[in-house]
Design a protein around this motif. Sequence first.
Motif, short mmCIF file in Angstrom:
data_model
loop_
_atom_site.label_atom_id
_atom_site.label_comp_id
_atom_site.label_asym_id
_atom_site.label_seq_id
_atom_site.Cartn_x
_atom_site.Cartn_y
_atom_site.Cartn_z
N LEU A 287 -15.71 -18.77 -46.13
CA LEU A 287 -16.69 -18.81 -47.22
C LEU A 287 -17.06 -17.42 -47.71
O LEU A 287 -17.27 -16.51 -46.91
CB LEU A 287 -17.96 -19.51 -46.74
CG LEU A 287 -17.73 -20.91 -46.16
CD1 LEU A 287 -18.99 -21.42 -45.52
CD2 LEU A 287 -17.27 -21.85 -47.24
N ASN A 288 -17.16 -17.29 -49.02
CA ASN A 288 -17.60 -16.01 -49.60
C ASN A 288 -19.12 -16.00 -49.65
O ASN A 288 -19.71 -15.96 -50.71
CB ASN A 288 -17.05 -15.85 -51.01
CG ASN A 288 -15.55 -15.86 -51.02
OD1 ASN A 288 -14.91 -15.48 -50.04
ND2 ASN A 288 -14.97 -16.31 -52.12
N THR A 289 -19.74 -16.03 -48.51
CA THR A 289 -21.19 -16.24 -48.53
C THR A 289 -21.98 -15.02 -48.97
O THR A 289 -23.14 -15.13 -49.29
CB THR A 289 -21.68 -16.65 -47.13
OG1 THR A 289 -21.19 -15.69 -46.21
CG2 THR A 289 -21.18 -18.03 -46.78
N LYS A 290 -21.36 -13.84 -48.95
CA LYS A 290 -22.12 -12.64 -49.33
C LYS A 290 -22.29 -12.54 -50.83
O LYS A 290 -23.18 -11.92 -51.33
CB LYS A 290 -21.40 -11.41 -48.81
CG LYS A 290 -21.48 -11.27 -47.30
CD LYS A 290 -21.12 -9.86 -46.88
CE LYS A 290 -21.08 -9.72 -45.38
NZ LYS A 290 -19.76 -10.07 -44.85
N THR B 72 -23.52 -14.06 -53.38
CA THR B 72 -24.41 -15.06 -53.97
C THR B 72 -25.62 -14.36 -54.59
O THR B 72 -26.75 -14.76 -54.40
CB THR B 72 -24.89 -16.06 -52.91
OG1 THR B 72 -25.41 -15.31 -51.82
CG2 THR B 72 -23.78 -16.96 -52.44
N ASN C 58 -16.66 -21.67 -52.33
CA ASN C 58 -16.27 -20.28 -52.57
C ASN C 58 -16.52 -19.81 -54.00
O ASN C 58 -16.23 -18.66 -54.31
CB ASN C 58 -14.81 -20.08 -52.19
CG ASN C 58 -14.67 -19.82 -50.70
OD1 ASN C 58 -15.60 -19.30 -50.07
ND2 ASN C 58 -13.56 -20.20 -50.13
N ARG D 98 -28.11 -21.91 -54.66
CA ARG D 98 -27.73 -22.01 -53.25
C ARG D 98 -28.96 -22.40 -52.40
O ARG D 98 -28.90 -23.31 -51.59
CB ARG D 98 -27.16 -20.68 -52.75
CG ARG D 98 -26.46 -20.76 -51.41
CD ARG D 98 -26.04 -19.39 -50.91
NE ARG D 98 -27.18 -18.64 -50.44
CZ ARG D 98 -27.73 -18.77 -49.22
NH1 ARG D 98 -27.20 -19.60 -48.36
NH2 ARG D 98 -28.78 -18.07 -48.88
N GLU E 226 -23.72 -26.21 -44.26
CA GLU E 226 -23.06 -25.02 -43.68
C GLU E 226 -22.08 -24.37 -44.64
O GLU E 226 -21.83 -23.17 -44.55
CB GLU E 226 -22.33 -25.42 -42.39
CG GLU E 226 -23.28 -25.56 -41.21
CD GLU E 226 -22.54 -25.80 -39.90
OE1 GLU E 226 -21.75 -26.76 -39.83
OE2 GLU E 226 -22.75 -25.02 -38.96
N THR E 227 -21.53 -25.16 -45.58
CA THR E 227 -20.60 -24.56 -46.55
C THR E 227 -21.33 -23.56 -47.46
O THR E 227 -20.70 -22.79 -48.17
CB THR E 227 -19.93 -25.61 -47.45
OG1 THR E 227 -20.92 -26.22 -48.27
CG2 THR E 227 -19.19 -26.67 -46.65
N GLY F 297 -23.23 -21.27 -46.29
CA GLY F 297 -23.38 -20.03 -45.54
C GLY F 297 -24.59 -19.98 -44.63
O GLY F 297 -25.05 -18.90 -44.28
N ARG G 137 -26.23 -21.36 -40.89
CA ARG G 137 -25.79 -21.95 -39.63
C ARG G 137 -26.63 -23.17 -39.29
O ARG G 137 -27.83 -23.23 -39.54
CB ARG G 137 -25.88 -20.92 -38.50
CG ARG G 137 -24.88 -19.78 -38.68
CD ARG G 137 -24.93 -18.79 -37.55
NE ARG G 137 -24.50 -19.39 -36.29
CZ ARG G 137 -25.24 -19.44 -35.17
NH1 ARG G 137 -26.47 -18.95 -35.18
NH2 ARG G 137 -24.78 -19.97 -34.08
#
Length: 333
Positions: free
Chosen positions: A6-9, A11, A39, A47, A103-104, A106, A108
Motif C-alpha cells: 500500500l502507498n499509505t504515505k 495521502t 493504492n 481516508r 487495513e487497506t 494503512g 493496523r
Amino acid sequence: MYTQALNTKDTSDTSRPGDSARLAVFQATIDAEDKIEANDWMPEAYRRTLVRQISQHAHSEVIGMQPEGNWLTRAPSLRRKAALLAKIQDEAGHGLYLYAAAETLGVRREELYAQLLSGKAKYSSIFNYPTETWADIGVIGWLVDGAAIMNQIPLCRCSYGPYARAMIRVCKEESFHQRQGYEIMLTLCRGTAAQKAMAQDALNRWWWPALMMFGPSDTDSIHSADSVRWKIKRFSNDELRQRFIDATVPQGLHLGLTFPDPALRLDEASGHWQHGEIDWAEFKRVLAGGGPMNAQRLAHRRQTEDDGAWVREAALAFAEKRRQAKVTRVAAE
Ligand code: FAQ
C-alpha cells in the motif's frame, strides 16, 4: 481480495503543490462511478472518514455478537440453536472482512481494536440494549438486520472498492439473518397468547432503538455532506430511515403486532408512513456511554481480549518457529 503493498504515505491534504490536480482526478473518478482503490491517491479527509466508518462498522459486528450470544444456551430447539450459532459466526466474519478493508487504508488492526477497547471508537448504539427474552432474538433479526441491510445495500456501491466489495457478501448474509428473525416472530405470533405478548413486548422495546441505527437526523449529521459528495453514502440518514419504516410497518401489521408510536400513520398522498419524534436525548446518552448495556459490552470485550492473549501469543510463536525452520532449511540447501 485485498492488496498487500500500500502507498499509505501518499495521502496528503490538498495543501501540497500538485494536490489540487490530483484532487480533480480523484473527484472525477468518483463522479464517473469508478472505484477508488487502496493504492490510488486520495485526500486525507476521505481516508480518515473511511477508516472511521469502516472500523466503527467492524466494531459493531463484533460487539453485536454479544446480545445474541446471550441466548445461545437457551434457544428453544436444536434448529434454532444451530441457526443462531451460524448467524453469530457470520457477524464475526463480517467484522473480519471489515477490519481487512480498513487495513487497506494503512491502519493496523491492533490500533483499531485498541480504540474500541479504550472506548474511543464508537459502535452501533443498538447493541447497548439488553436481550431479555427469546423474542428479542427474533426482533434483532427482523429489525436490526433489516435496518442494517437497508443501510448497507447502498454501501455495495460505495466509491471505495475494498469496502464496496466486502459489503456485497455481508449483505447476502444479512438477508438470511433478517429472514430467520422474521420467521421467529411469525412462529411466536402464531403461537400462544403468551408467545404473542412476548413478541409484542420485544417490538415495543426495540422499535425506537432500531430507528436510531440510521444515525442523527440529516440536520445534525456532521459527516453526511462529505460522504455524499464522495459517494460513500448514497442516501441520507433520514431517507434510509424512512425506507426502513415503509418496508417494516406492513411486515409488523402482517404479524398482527402494533408499533409503539401513536403518531404512526400512512400518508396516502406520499405513500410513506409518518412517524413520531425520535428521542434524540436517549440516542446521545447511549452514544456517550450511558445506555443500559454500554459498560457490560465493553467489559466483556476487554475480558475476551485478555482471555485470548495466550492464543495470539502461541500462534505468533508457532509462526516464528516455522519461519526459523524454513530459514535453517534454505541455508542448508
Ligand atoms: N450508533 O454524521 P453522522 C449491524 C455517530 S451493523 C453509534 O450521521 P455518518 C449488523 C457517527 O459515527 C450496524 N454512533 O455519521 C449486525 C458520528 O460519530 P463520529 C452498524 C452513531 O458516519 C446485526 C456521529 O454519530 N452499521 O447491525 C450512530 O455519516 C445484528 C454523527 O453521525 C454501520 O456501521 C449509531 N446508530 O453516518 C450485527 C454501517 N449513528 O464518528 C449483529 C456503516 C451515527 O463523528 C447483529 N455506517 N453515529 O464520532 C454508516 O452507514 C454510517 O456511519 C452511519 C452514520 C449511517 C451509521
